[in-house]
Design a protein around this motif. Structure first.
Motif, short mmCIF file in Angstrom:
data_model
loop_
_atom_site.label_atom_id
_atom_site.label_comp_id
_atom_site.label_asym_id
_atom_site.label_seq_id
_atom_site.Cartn_x
_atom_site.Cartn_y
_atom_site.Cartn_z
N MET A 13 0.83 -1.19 0.00
CA MET A 13 0.00 0.00 0.00
C MET A 13 0.87 1.25 0.00
SD MET A 13 -3.17 0.82 -0.29
CE MET A 13 -3.94 -0.75 0.13
N ALA A 14 2.03 1.17 0.65
CA ALA A 14 2.95 2.31 0.67
C ALA A 14 3.41 2.68 -0.74
CB ALA A 14 4.15 1.99 1.55
N ASP A 15 3.50 1.72 -1.65
CA ASP A 15 3.87 2.04 -3.03
C ASP A 15 2.83 2.98 -3.65
OD1 ASP A 15 6.18 0.39 -3.03
OD2 ASP A 15 4.94 -1.36 -3.51
N HIS A 16 1.56 2.62 -3.50
CA HIS A 16 0.49 3.44 -4.06
C HIS A 16 0.43 4.80 -3.37
CE1 HIS A 16 -1.13 0.49 -6.77
NE2 HIS A 16 -1.38 -0.39 -5.82
N VAL A 17 0.61 4.81 -2.07
CA VAL A 17 0.58 6.07 -1.31
C VAL A 17 1.72 6.98 -1.76
CG1 VAL A 17 0.93 7.08 0.98
CG2 VAL A 17 -0.61 5.12 0.70
N ASN A 18 2.92 6.44 -1.83
CA ASN A 18 4.07 7.24 -2.22
C ASN A 18 3.98 7.71 -3.67
OD1 ASN A 18 5.16 6.97 0.35
ND2 ASN A 18 6.37 5.18 -0.19
N ASP A 19 3.37 6.89 -4.53
CA ASP A 19 3.15 7.31 -5.92
C ASP A 19 2.28 8.57 -5.97
OD1 ASP A 19 4.55 5.07 -6.78
OD2 ASP A 19 2.76 3.98 -7.44
N LEU A 20 1.18 8.56 -5.22
CA LEU A 20 0.28 9.71 -5.27
C LEU A 20 0.92 10.94 -4.64
CD1 LEU A 20 -2.33 11.08 -5.93
CD2 LEU A 20 -3.39 10.01 -3.93
N VAL A 21 1.60 10.78 -3.52
CA VAL A 21 2.30 11.90 -2.91
C VAL A 21 3.31 12.50 -3.88
CG1 VAL A 21 3.94 12.55 -1.11
CG2 VAL A 21 1.95 11.15 -0.53
N ALA A 22 4.06 11.65 -4.56
CA ALA A 22 5.07 12.12 -5.50
C ALA A 22 4.42 12.83 -6.69
CB ALA A 22 5.93 10.96 -5.98
N LEU B 291 1.55 14.50 -6.66
CA LEU B 291 1.07 15.81 -6.21
C LEU B 291 2.24 16.78 -6.01
CD1 LEU B 291 -1.79 14.74 -3.79
CD2 LEU B 291 -1.95 15.43 -6.18
N ASP B 292 3.36 16.27 -5.51
CA ASP B 292 4.55 17.11 -5.41
C ASP B 292 5.01 17.55 -6.80
OD1 ASP B 292 4.58 16.95 -2.65
OD2 ASP B 292 6.15 15.41 -2.57
N HIS B 293 4.98 16.65 -7.75
CA HIS B 293 5.37 16.96 -9.13
C HIS B 293 4.48 18.06 -9.71
CE1 HIS B 293 6.51 16.25 -13.35
NE2 HIS B 293 5.21 16.22 -13.63
N LEU B 294 3.21 18.05 -9.33
CA LEU B 294 2.26 19.04 -9.84
C LEU B 294 2.22 20.30 -8.98
CD1 LEU B 294 -0.68 16.60 -10.71
CD2 LEU B 294 0.93 17.66 -12.29
N SER B 295 3.10 20.37 -7.98
CA SER B 295 3.19 21.53 -7.07
C SER B 295 1.87 21.80 -6.36
CB SER B 295 3.64 22.78 -7.85
OG SER B 295 4.93 22.58 -8.41
N ILE B 296 1.20 20.73 -5.95
CA ILE B 296 -0.05 20.84 -5.20
C ILE B 296 0.28 20.71 -3.72
CG2 ILE B 296 -2.24 19.69 -4.70
CD1 ILE B 296 -2.34 19.00 -7.71
N ALA B 297 0.00 21.77 -2.98
CA ALA B 297 0.37 21.81 -1.56
C ALA B 297 -0.72 21.27 -0.66
CB ALA B 297 0.71 23.24 -1.16
#
Length: 264
Positions: free
Chosen positions: A70-79, A81-87
């Motif tokens: 599950m951490a893979d999917h979580v870290n994918d989404l966090v990354a 959103l960071d890539h899209l500069s969404i705070a």
């Protein structure tokens, strides 16, 4: 179409709606891609900035070798959103997407403004169930279990071969990669977000379909009971994916919840 290489994998995503509006992120279920949200998104995109994406191993996103955590999917989404500069964003997830949403709130609480947890739970299924599904997919393909899965996804009135939408979603399911599907089954098998759910402090809306065969209303009710102040809504004439069967009701609940939370 837009793609980003984040967290060591290429994800497919799409942005809709005005840039200056509050951000809503949609996370899809096991065996689907982000098109399951299209009708809901169409009802919200005038007033919100929307991020839709295909999780690892689904849709047009890259499938790494199974198993996943599950951490893979979580870290994918966090990354992403960071890539899209969404705070900060409201994360809206159905089924495993709802577990991903809970995981993001635990891993990066400052990123999450509110959660909509549709047809999901803190823990779904048993190890025996998920291992059986993984074995079937790896040995016989997703098509071998598609009929049973779709009966859990949809109400009997919807789940008929003469319904062209049903046929289309059958195709969506069977065209997912075996690595993506079985890998995510392993993530679901090993995930227990009970403590994470108890720790949530942001506004939370829990949604259940009254005829859901995968995460029945009582399971969603149990999730809501773990979360202080969570709002629970049960959608009638809906199975596991109210975003498909009842998009107007789903979008209306999301909008009213966000209004109540002072978002938008």
């Amino acid at each position: 179409m837009a793609f980003a290489r984040v967290n060591g994998i290429v994800l497919h995503y799409e942005l809709r709606g005005p840039e200056e509006r509050p951000v809503l992120v949609f996370s899809n279920s096991l065996g689907t891609d982000f098109r399951i949200w299209n009708k809901v998104a169409a009802l919200l995109e005038d007033d919100f900035r929307l991020v839709l994406y295909d999780k690892r191993g689904h849709g047009l996103s890259e499938a790494s070798p199974q198993p996943y955590a599950m951490a893979d999917h979580v870290n994918d989404l966090v990354a992403l959103l960071d890539h899209l500069s969404i705070a900060q964003a409201v994360i809206i997830g159905v089924s495993v997407g709802g577990m991903i949403a809970q995981g993001v709130a635990a891993a990066r609480p400052g990123l999450v403004q509110a959660l909509v947890l549709s047809n999901t739970a803190h823990k779904i299924g048993t190890a025996e169930m998920w291992n059986g599904r993984i074995k079937a997919v790896n040995e016989q393909g997703i098509a071998s279990i598609a009929g049973t899965i779709l009966q859990r996804w949809f109400t009997p009135a919807y789940c008929k071969p003469e319904n062209p939408d049903y046929v289309g979603y059958h195709s969506m399911l069977t065209r997912q990669s075996a690595d993506g599907y079985a890998g995510t089954c392993a993530a679901l098998r090993d995930a227990d977000l009970t403590d994470a759910a108890k720790a949530l402090t942001v506004p939370v809306l829990c949604i259940a379909g009254d005829q859901d065969g995968s995460t029945p209303p009582d399971l969603v009710r149990e999730l809501a009971s773990l979360i202080s102040g969570a709002r629970l809504e049960i959608i009638e004439n809906a199975g596991h994916l109210p975003c498909i069967e009842q998009p107007e009701r789903t979008a209306g609940l999301i909008r009213s919840f966000l209004n109540q939370a002072g978002i938008g």
